[in-house]
Design a protein around this motif. Structure first.
Motif, short mmCIF file in Angstrom:
data_model
loop_
_atom_site.label_atom_id
_atom_site.label_comp_id
_atom_site.label_asym_id
_atom_site.label_seq_id
_atom_site.Cartn_x
_atom_site.Cartn_y
_atom_site.Cartn_z
N GLN A 1 47.83 42.24 43.19
CA GLN A 1 48.36 42.88 42.17
C GLN A 1 47.00 43.12 41.10
OE1 GLN A 1 52.81 43.69 42.94
NE2 GLN A 1 52.03 42.42 40.66
N LEU A 2 46.58 42.12 40.65
CA LEU A 2 45.42 41.92 39.61
C LEU A 2 44.44 43.45 40.09
CD1 LEU A 2 46.22 39.30 37.31
CD2 LEU A 2 46.46 41.73 36.72
N ARG A 3 44.12 42.52 41.41
CA ARG A 3 42.54 42.70 41.94
C ARG A 3 42.66 43.94 42.21
NH1 ARG A 3 42.20 37.19 45.71
NH2 ARG A 3 40.95 36.19 43.76
N GLN A 4 44.18 44.66 42.62
CA GLN A 4 44.00 46.05 43.10
C GLN A 4 43.54 47.43 41.29
OE1 GLN A 4 44.08 47.55 45.79
NE2 GLN A 4 44.36 45.47 47.24
N LYS A 5 44.04 46.22 40.79
CA LYS A 5 43.90 47.23 39.44
C LYS A 5 42.34 47.15 38.91
CE LYS A 5 48.90 47.57 38.77
NZ LYS A 5 49.47 47.48 37.13
N LEU A 6 41.52 45.89 38.76
CA LEU A 6 41.01 45.22 37.59
C LEU A 6 39.33 46.00 39.05
CD1 LEU A 6 42.50 42.64 35.71
CD2 LEU A 6 41.66 45.22 34.96
N GLU A 7 39.57 45.17 40.07
CA GLU A 7 38.06 44.48 40.94
C GLU A 7 37.48 45.99 41.29
OE1 GLU A 7 36.73 42.37 41.21
OE2 GLU A 7 38.60 40.36 40.37
N PRO A 8 36.12 46.31 41.39
CA PRO A 8 35.50 46.95 42.48
C PRO A 8 35.84 47.04 43.26
CG PRO A 8 33.64 46.00 40.51
CD PRO A 8 35.47 45.01 41.01
N ASP A 9 35.93 46.10 44.03
CA ASP A 9 36.46 45.90 45.54
C ASP A 9 37.21 44.99 45.27
OD1 ASP A 9 36.60 45.48 48.71
OD2 ASP A 9 34.55 45.08 48.80
N PRO A 10 38.68 44.83 45.88
CA PRO A 10 39.52 43.62 45.65
C PRO A 10 39.38 43.00 46.93
CG PRO A 10 40.56 45.75 45.08
CD PRO A 10 39.26 46.07 46.01
N GLU A 11 38.84 43.25 47.49
CA GLU A 11 38.45 41.92 49.01
C GLU A 11 37.11 41.26 48.39
OE1 GLU A 11 41.03 41.98 51.99
OE2 GLU A 11 42.05 43.48 51.01
N ARG A 12 36.95 41.29 47.50
CA ARG A 12 35.22 40.55 47.72
C ARG A 12 35.40 40.63 46.05
NH1 ARG A 12 33.78 44.55 51.49
NH2 ARG A 12 32.75 43.31 53.47
N PRO A 13 36.14 39.98 45.55
CA PRO A 13 36.56 40.01 43.62
C PRO A 13 35.22 39.03 43.71
CG PRO A 13 38.04 38.34 44.91
CD PRO A 13 37.07 38.89 46.20
N ARG A 14 35.00 40.60 41.96
CA ARG A 14 33.88 39.48 40.81
C ARG A 14 34.63 39.34 39.72
NH1 ARG A 14 30.80 45.44 39.44
NH2 ARG A 14 30.07 43.89 37.80
N TYR A 15 35.32 39.25 39.61
CA TYR A 15 36.34 38.58 38.01
C TYR A 15 37.26 37.12 38.33
CZ TYR A 15 34.11 43.10 36.47
OH TYR A 15 33.46 44.01 36.26
N LEU A 16 38.21 37.86 39.39
CA LEU A 16 39.21 37.41 40.32
C LEU A 16 39.27 36.17 40.93
CD1 LEU A 16 42.48 39.01 38.45
CD2 LEU A 16 41.69 37.12 37.35
N LEU A 17 37.98 34.56 40.79
CA LEU A 17 38.11 34.36 41.62
C LEU A 17 38.74 32.88 42.70
CD1 LEU A 17 34.64 33.50 40.73
CD2 LEU A 17 35.49 35.30 41.90
N THR A 18 39.48 32.50 43.69
CA THR A 18 40.16 32.17 44.31
C THR A 18 39.39 30.71 44.53
OG1 THR A 18 41.22 33.80 45.42
CG2 THR A 18 41.08 31.37 46.33
N GLU A 19 39.86 29.70 44.22
CA GLU A 19 39.31 28.18 44.63
C GLU A 19 40.87 27.92 45.46
OE1 GLU A 19 36.75 26.47 43.31
OE2 GLU A 19 36.29 28.14 41.91
N THR A 20 40.26 27.84 46.60
CA THR A 20 40.88 27.78 48.33
C THR A 20 41.41 26.13 47.88
OG1 THR A 20 39.10 28.69 49.25
CG2 THR A 20 40.90 27.50 50.60
N GLY A 21 42.94 26.05 48.15
CA GLY A 21 43.51 25.42 48.02
C GLY A 21 44.05 24.90 47.03
N VAL A 22 43.64 24.97 45.83
CA VAL A 22 43.68 24.90 44.07
C VAL A 22 43.86 25.55 43.73
CG1 VAL A 22 42.35 23.73 42.02
CG2 VAL A 22 41.60 23.25 44.88
N GLY A 23 43.38 26.49 43.04
CA GLY A 23 44.55 27.83 42.25
C GLY A 23 43.08 28.71 41.79
N TYR A 24 42.63 29.52 41.37
CA TYR A 24 42.01 31.01 40.88
C TYR A 24 41.48 30.05 39.59
CZ TYR A 24 45.69 33.21 43.96
OH TYR A 24 46.45 33.14 44.97
N ARG A 25 40.22 31.49 39.45
CA ARG A 25 39.52 30.98 38.40
C ARG A 25 38.75 32.52 37.69
NH1 ARG A 25 35.24 27.04 37.19
NH2 ARG A 25 35.84 26.53 39.26
#
Length: 227
Positions: A198-222
């Motif tokens: 939901q945050l990516r939908q509201k904050l990211e120019p392209d939620p499918e290719r996030p610039r701000y909310l980054l996924t650390e696979t299997g670990v968490g988010y940055r």
């Protein structure tokens, strides 16, 4: 004058030599420890600004040393060195309070970026900034106003709480457990994925290719830190 004094805790002489050379070229002062006992002695002596910790030590588990560091030096930034396939070890280290991790084999530029972020994060926690900005995203932590460019973004209380925690730890990876502990909504990690989406939908120019909310696979988010 050196930028900061870094303690390298690793039992492999080639790794210590690589880090001593690479960090030295960036004006960091480097101290070395080949095991946990030497690391604790170096920390007791004082003057260490950041530790780089390899989890595979000969005299004690790296996670045990990390727990001891967090108990006695809670504000010391710690960057973990981990093997590529040790996903569980990364998560456990982050949950114990490590600031970040770098996977072996690693590039020196990546490690230097992690070090800069960890040192900035410590300074930010000592004197939290009222407004966070990275590119077009701004978060006013006092007024609780979120903008992307000139557009004000309306967030639910729970969405804002997750974003606030990420902002306070910008540049640092937070595990699923850490995020749920800081901003609990449910014990089910699926709810966390929903809020991040939901945050990516509201904050990211392209939620499918996030610039701000980054996924650390299997670990968490940055949350991406300012450059």
């Amino acid at each position: 004058m050196s930028l900061a004094r870094i303690l390298v805790i690793d039992d492999e002489p080639p790794i210590r030599r690589l880090l001593r050379t690479g960090l030295g070229t960036q004006d960091y002062a480097v101290a070395e420890a080949a095991d946990g006992a030497a690391a604790l002695a170096a920390l007791e002596a004082g003057g260490v600004d950041l530790a780089i910790l390899d989890l595979g030590l000969p005299d004690m588990p790296g996670h045990a040393l990390l727990a001891a560091i967090r108990e006695r030096w809670p504000d010391l930034p710690v960057v973990i060195l981990s093997s590529r396939d040790d996903e569980r070890g990364k998560v456990e280290a982050l949950d114990l309070g490590a600031d970040d991790y770098v996977t072996k084999p690693f590039g020196m530029n990546e490690l230097l970026a992690r070090i800069r972020t960890a040192l900035r994060h410590r300074l930010a926690m000592q004197g939290e900034r009222a407004v966070f900005r990275v590119d077009d995203l701004s978060v006013d932590l006092v007024r609780r106003v979120v903008r992307v460019g000139e557009r004000a973004v309306k967030l639910s209380p729970r969405e804002y709480e997750f974003l606030r925690v990420l902002v306070q730890h910008a540049g640092k990876v937070l595990t699923h457990a850490q995020l749920m502990r800081h901003a609990p909504a449910s014990s089910d990690p699926q709810y966390l994925r929903v809020y991040i989406r939901q945050l990516r939908q509201k904050l990211e120019p392209d939620p499918e290719r996030p610039r701000y909310l980054l996924t650390e696979t299997g670990v968490g988010y940055r949350l991406r830190a300012p450059d």
